[in-house]
Write a protein that holds these residues in place. Sequence first.
Motif, PDB file in Angstrom:
ATOM      1  N   GLU A  68      -7.145   4.925   1.755  1.00  0.00           N
ATOM      2  CA  GLU A  68      -6.200   4.433   0.757  1.00  0.00           C
ATOM      3  C   GLU A  68      -6.520   4.998  -0.627  1.00  0.00           C
ATOM      4  O   GLU A  68      -5.612   5.285  -1.418  1.00  0.00           O
ATOM      5  CB  GLU A  68      -6.215   2.910   0.719  1.00  0.00           C
ATOM      6  CG  GLU A  68      -5.068   2.302  -0.060  1.00  0.00           C
ATOM      7  CD  GLU A  68      -4.847   0.853   0.286  1.00  0.00           C
ATOM      8  OE1 GLU A  68      -3.767   0.335  -0.036  1.00  0.00           O
ATOM      9  OE2 GLU A  68      -5.744   0.241   0.896  1.00  0.00           O
ATOM     10  N   LYS A  69      -7.794   5.186  -0.945  1.00  0.00           N
ATOM     11  CA  LYS A  69      -8.160   5.816  -2.220  1.00  0.00           C
ATOM     12  C   LYS A  69      -7.586   7.223  -2.303  1.00  0.00           C
ATOM     13  O   LYS A  69      -7.037   7.624  -3.335  1.00  0.00           O
ATOM     14  CB  LYS A  69      -9.681   5.862  -2.360  1.00  0.00           C
ATOM     15  CG  LYS A  69     -10.330   4.536  -2.670  1.00  0.00           C
ATOM     16  CD  LYS A  69     -11.839   4.731  -2.817  1.00  0.00           C
ATOM     17  CE  LYS A  69     -12.547   3.410  -3.040  1.00  0.00           C
ATOM     18  NZ  LYS A  69     -14.022   3.592  -3.145  1.00  0.00           N
ATOM     19  N   PHE A  72     -11.014  11.515 -11.033  1.00  0.00           N
ATOM     20  CA  PHE A  72     -11.435  10.967  -9.748  1.00  0.00           C
ATOM     21  C   PHE A  72     -12.747  11.590  -9.275  1.00  0.00           C
ATOM     22  O   PHE A  72     -13.590  10.921  -8.674  1.00  0.00           O
ATOM     23  CB  PHE A  72     -10.338  11.191  -8.711  1.00  0.00           C
ATOM     24  CG  PHE A  72     -10.650  10.645  -7.353  1.00  0.00           C
ATOM     25  CD1 PHE A  72     -10.832   9.286  -7.157  1.00  0.00           C
ATOM     26  CD2 PHE A  72     -10.782  11.486  -6.252  1.00  0.00           C
ATOM     27  CE1 PHE A  72     -11.125   8.774  -5.894  1.00  0.00           C
ATOM     28  CE2 PHE A  72     -11.082  10.983  -5.002  1.00  0.00           C
ATOM     29  CZ  PHE A  72     -11.248   9.622  -4.823  1.00  0.00           C
ATOM     30  N   ALA A 121     -13.368   9.396   0.449  1.00  0.00           N
ATOM     31  CA  ALA A 121     -12.127   9.739  -0.228  1.00  0.00           C
ATOM     32  C   ALA A 121     -12.195  11.106  -0.893  1.00  0.00           C
ATOM     33  O   ALA A 121     -11.233  11.882  -0.851  1.00  0.00           O
ATOM     34  CB  ALA A 121     -11.790   8.662  -1.262  1.00  0.00           C
ATOM     35  N   GLY A 130     -10.498   1.888   3.559  1.00  0.00           N
ATOM     36  CA  GLY A 130     -10.583   1.896   2.100  1.00  0.00           C
ATOM     37  C   GLY A 130     -10.596   3.301   1.532  1.00  0.00           C
ATOM     38  O   GLY A 130      -9.931   3.585   0.519  1.00  0.00           O
ATOM     39  N   GLU A 131     -11.350   4.210   2.139  1.00  0.00           N
ATOM     40  CA  GLU A 131     -11.411   5.588   1.657  1.00  0.00           C
ATOM     41  C   GLU A 131     -10.072   6.290   1.850  1.00  0.00           C
ATOM     42  O   GLU A 131      -9.652   7.094   1.006  1.00  0.00           O
ATOM     43  CB  GLU A 131     -12.517   6.343   2.402  1.00  0.00           C
ATOM     44  CG  GLU A 131     -13.897   5.730   2.266  1.00  0.00           C
ATOM     45  CD  GLU A 131     -14.392   5.751   0.834  1.00  0.00           C
ATOM     46  OE1 GLU A 131     -14.130   6.750   0.133  1.00  0.00           O
ATOM     47  OE2 GLU A 131     -15.014   4.761   0.408  1.00  0.00           O
ATOM     48  N   SER A 174       0.828  -1.200   0.000  1.00  0.00           N
ATOM     49  CA  SER A 174       0.000   0.000   0.000  1.00  0.00           C
ATOM     50  C   SER A 174       0.866   1.255   0.000  1.00  0.00           C
ATOM     51  O   SER A 174       2.006   1.257   0.485  1.00  0.00           O
ATOM     52  CB  SER A 174      -0.920  -0.004   1.226  1.00  0.00           C
ATOM     53  OG  SER A 174      -1.651   1.206   1.320  1.00  0.00           O
ATOM     54  N   GLU A 222     -16.028  10.033 -10.454  1.00  0.00           N
ATOM     55  CA  GLU A 222     -16.511   8.831  -9.781  1.00  0.00           C
ATOM     56  C   GLU A 222     -17.617   9.168  -8.787  1.00  0.00           C
ATOM     57  O   GLU A 222     -18.498   8.342  -8.519  1.00  0.00           O
ATOM     58  CB  GLU A 222     -15.356   8.137  -9.054  1.00  0.00           C
ATOM     59  CG  GLU A 222     -14.266   7.616  -9.983  1.00  0.00           C
ATOM     60  CD  GLU A 222     -13.151   6.939  -9.213  1.00  0.00           C
ATOM     61  OE1 GLU A 222     -13.280   6.805  -7.971  1.00  0.00           O
ATOM     62  OE2 GLU A 222     -12.150   6.539  -9.834  1.00  0.00           O
TER      63      GLU A 222
END
Length: 891
Positions: free
Chosen positions: A131-132, A538, A186, A128-129, A88, A541
């Motif tokens: 890391e995005k 981005f 994110a 998760g957010e 990561s 999205e």
Amino acid sequence: MFPTVDTEDIVQVTSLQRISSVSSDVQNSPENTQNSKQQNNKEITLNMLIKEMVFCIALALTTYGALHNTPTKVSKHPQAVRFFNSDSVVSDWYKGQLSSALAVVNKADISFVMYYAPWDAESQHVRGEFEKAAIILSERVHFAAINCWNPGSECRLHHNKIPSWPILMAYTVNSRGVLYKGPRDAHSIVNFLELVIKPLERVSSTEDLVNLLSICDAVAVGFTPLADTSKYYNIWYTVAIKAREFDTIGEICFAVVTSEELALDLGVETVPNARLMLWNDTLEYISGGAYQSWNESSLLHWVLENFTQPVARVIPMWKKAFSFERYVDGNPILILFTPMNPLYNQLPSYALLREVAMEYYNCNNNKSSQWTTELLKLQQVQRLMYEQKNFIKFCQDFKFKKPIINRNHYYKKEIVSQNNKYPWVNVTQKYQKNKSADFFMKKGLAIAKFMDSSDDESQVVTSLGLLHECNRELPAERAFYDNYEKCLLFEDNFNLDQGKQEDHESIVTTMLPFEGDHLAPENLVQDNVKHFCKLTKFSYEFGPPIVPAKVPNAEDQINVTDINGLSCENNFTLHMLAVDSVTNHHFAESLGIDVSNKKDKTTVVILDSKHESQYVLSEEYSAKSIREFILNFTRKNLKRSLRTHVVDAAHTHYYGSDNNGQIEITNDTIHIIDLTTRSFRKMARTKGVITLVAVCGGACPAHVSRALAAGARLLRACALRVAAARLDARAHDLPWHYTVDRYPAVFVFPAHREGEAGSRSYPADERVSGGGLVSLALRALAAPSHLRVRIALCHTAKGVAKKKTCLYDIKEHLTTLIGRNLKYWRRSEHKELKDALFKRLQHLHRVSLDLSLMHVTDLSDKSIKLKTLLNSLSLLAKNWDIDVSILNTKS
């Protein structure tokens, strides 16, 4: 007081316990008495020694156990594992190495740190957010995660009282951490970090300031010269960063003026100073007043305390909060539900509502009315130009290539800053005036005048196209880069003499060639465009840009409703709010609005708590429809919208039936149907069915549901068609004539009715029961059906005495009916009506005769007398209804 026991008493008691085996004369002799005393003393001494020995043994055992007690066995905590994958982009300090992590953080310009607990559900969701966001900004921001829960770790020892997880902190060079309190997705995180990366906008001309005012809700400008020291600038820079802890979406734009000449032109005589430019006023920071010095805490408090906006953006934080509480003060609230992408520079739907709000609040008696009017027109032009941009097409068509190098030693090219088109020179006090702005002013393209004289939006955009292409925004659109050299030459035409003199000056520089210098101006532009396109891709999205509907006709554009100063004409104020319909769609669903099926997921609703009503915009959201919506509400010309539950909502918890209000009638079971606003009206108007409806404030109590089932079962046993239903009044609104002040409320709709007329309500003070519902339903029935049901109920009665009483009550009721109709017949002077009443009386007497011949034993299915009575009731039912039209004919 109680007597005390001493040693003599103990001796006496002990001596009395001896067993005497001799005569009294022997016992009383002196010799025997002396021997007995000696023996008693020995026994006492022996008992005391035994007690002391037992005490010593117990003390020894206790001491031994205390000294040799094993420590409490505690299970070992599980070994720390990685929270993020090894590949990561986030540096995961999963063992809680706080000092090592902060050492790396301090070396980076911008860092974003997540303090987490691996078992926490919120931390697992945010992972998760987080890391995005790290993938998007990994080249500009250092992302790190620290396990601050691992027992025995360094982070746990220093921070052992964290109330909730995770904690998100942004760190900059030589500044304290900024706590992130915004939405934990994110896109919001990336927007927050973009604000931290670039907290200040440099203002080098009045046009730069005007451009900021046309985009932001408020502009905080700091006048901090850089001639002698950068102390004042650093304080203002820290204030801008620290403000993001309270303003995570960037509603307040922070700007800085480093030129004393420009500050003088803007009316600032003493520096350092600060101004807060709002939509209806401009406030100035006064040193020596309530805020004594130029420091971070005073400046930040001053900015946040005085910040106001025409439309408030409400961002609920997915936990118990009171985001809407301060707006619920008895005044109505207008809420715009629309996608609010945090990464877009502008939101046209929100900008349109802001223009409408400024117009609505702009009273003529206000001193700043003219300022608000000009700013409103400027924002409208900015919104229309932004709607014409196509950032995706720009990124697709843009060709990333190396810049052409001019080898002429006498060639000079000014270094263009990324944040404006004016050169960032070391001597910042020399203010360079924008010649292009003067050119447009001389040509009569002043924004206010141009907006007043133009009726077509496309004409505005076309005429201001070149001004927009040469605008300060970078990156802008493809046209800007195609005409970049033209814009530079366009400015050079105003300074030809100076340019000619500088062309022949020899420039000696140690700059690297453009190919090897990644900080060269052209390379910085290329890098900036790449980053912009990455953010644009981005941002899509989250959703594409939302543009309000265009006004179709030119006449409609001219005849747009004027609501200027409308708030001052009434005794109430309409609060205007904006809520993101993507992440907070459940608020709209709670109001009965299926925002996911609306065009662009955009709708407007007005909540009037004082009158307990709401109004939903039925037309498409546009500049014309929103103004007419506000005007019609003010004039009370709107029709109340009935709130009902959104059945197809994907993420709203609802524990109701799935039959969509369909009536189900079976002989074996009783189905209690859960109604909505729409199915309630349908059921209330269904003919041929007796409907029992319970209206509850939430879930209906158990005794109400049992009463509905029992009442429906009794009536159905009497050969009647019955339906039972219930409705949650908190999730579904009803028409005004069904509004009740106490729950639960029960309505009975008779089978033969016209529309909703003839309904009856259960007494509010009485406990709801099955028998009470049957009695209420009987009152709503016509006389033939009423008598038939009562005979059926007599058949179900248990015991001869109860059946006799039931038949007696029916006879009394029938006698009352005959007397009432006989009175009508005597008073009537209309011949046809009198004949109809006479025929009704004949059938009533026939029923009375058959009923008088009935006995308790005749209440059976095979009884001939019962069949005869039922046939008489059928004939009475055919002749019971009187044609009302005969009353309109003349005798």
